[in-house]
Design a protein around this motif. Structure first.
Motif, PDB file in Angstrom:
ATOM      1  N   GLN A 193     -17.384   4.760 -18.238  1.00 33.78           N
ATOM      2  CA  GLN A 193     -18.253   5.834 -18.701  1.00 33.78           C
ATOM      3  C   GLN A 193     -19.406   6.021 -17.970  1.00 33.78           C
ATOM      4  O   GLN A 193     -20.076   7.064 -17.889  1.00 33.78           O
ATOM      5  N   SER A 252     -13.665  14.060 -21.847  1.00 34.35           N
ATOM      6  CA  SER A 252     -14.234  13.839 -23.077  1.00 34.35           C
ATOM      7  C   SER A 252     -12.993  13.886 -24.147  1.00 34.35           C
ATOM      8  O   SER A 252     -12.183  14.472 -23.828  1.00 34.35           O
ATOM      9  N   LEU A 258     -14.010   9.735 -22.394  1.00 32.22           N
ATOM     10  CA  LEU A 258     -15.526   9.653 -22.660  1.00 32.22           C
ATOM     11  C   LEU A 258     -15.738   9.987 -24.073  1.00 32.22           C
ATOM     12  O   LEU A 258     -15.245  11.211 -24.614  1.00 32.22           O
ATOM     13  N   GLY A 259     -16.430   9.218 -24.760  1.00 32.50           N
ATOM     14  CA  GLY A 259     -16.849   9.459 -26.159  1.00 32.50           C
ATOM     15  C   GLY A 259     -17.100   8.249 -26.850  1.00 32.50           C
ATOM     16  O   GLY A 259     -16.667   7.250 -26.381  1.00 32.50           O
TER      17      GLY A 259
END
Length: 235
Positions: free
Chosen positions: A181, A199, A167-168
């Motif tokens: 996501q 993350s 995630l990011g």
């Protein structure tokens, strides 16, 4: 006893404290995870540098060293540090199948060989959940080949980290990850811990934590760190 010692190290929340401050070289520093690693190292004032291919003065607060990866002596000198954190990686859509293997496997192993020659104590690398040489997925097979190759290189300590979906923000659009996501907040509570989306900052924190002093050997870690999600491969 060895695994207990490693668990004590992994489960502590002291990765960014003074006791772990040491020279760290970061490979793949311009990717999402690599940038997060550099940002956290710089925030902790940990001495280190990023290794990059093209000219830049710094990456997220860490000084950068421009290196020609094809020049073995130059690369050996660049990775000469107590610990190396390797976040090298690309995608099949960007580099093709041959390009993916060249970066995610061949280049990682080349850098690990150079790290061995430079006397690096700890080599920590990002792999992927499901990595296996027998996987039907080409990406997972490449990661599995990389992991197997690391076991043949003479390094005191190797930490292989297998995150699930990251995630990011990414530099490039990845359709599957973008969908994942969006679904992660709904699916994460239903999944086993190691399969939950994580993350890039959390992955970076784990990489830094593992790059501190720890029991020698080749270790495999599923995230988040701790408990039975960490095991030794070379026994």
């Amino acid at each position: 006893m060895l695994l207990t010692r490693l668990r004590i190290h992994c489960e502590g929340d002291t990765a960014l404290t003074k006791q772990h401050a040491a020279d760290v070289a970061v490979l793949g520093a311009t990717g999402a995870v690599g940038r997060a690693v550099c940002r956290q190292l710089a925030a902790a004032q940990t001495p280190g540098h990023a290794i990059v291919r093209s000219h830049t003065t710094a990456v997220e607060g860490l000084p950068a060293r421009v290196v020609d990866f094809d020049r073995a002596p130059e690369l050996t000198d660049a990775v000469r540090a107590r610990a190396v954190i390797c976040c090298l990686g690309t995608t099949q859509s960007k580099a093709g199948r041959d390009g993916l293997r060249a970066v995610d496997c061949d280049l990682v192993l080349h850098c690990a060989e150079r790290a061995s020659r430079a006397g690096v104590e700890v080599f920590t690398v990002v792999s992927a959940m499901g990595a296996s040489r027998r996987s039907p997925s080409f990406y997972s097979r490449v990661k599995g080949e990389m992991e197997a190759g690391l076991r043949r290189i003479r390094l005191d300590t190797v930490h292989i980290v297998r995150p699930s979906l990251l995630l990011g923000d990414r530099d490039e659009h990845r359709t599957a990850e973008a969908v994942g996501q969006r679904l992660a907040p709904l699916l994460n509570p239903l999944l086993p811990m190691q399969y939950r989306a994580i993350s890039v900052d959390a992955v970076a924190k784990a990489l830094i934590q593992l790059s501190g002093p720890s029991t020698p050997g080749v270790w495999l870690h599923e995230l988040p760190l701790g408990g039975r999600r960490s095991r030794r491969l070379d026994v």
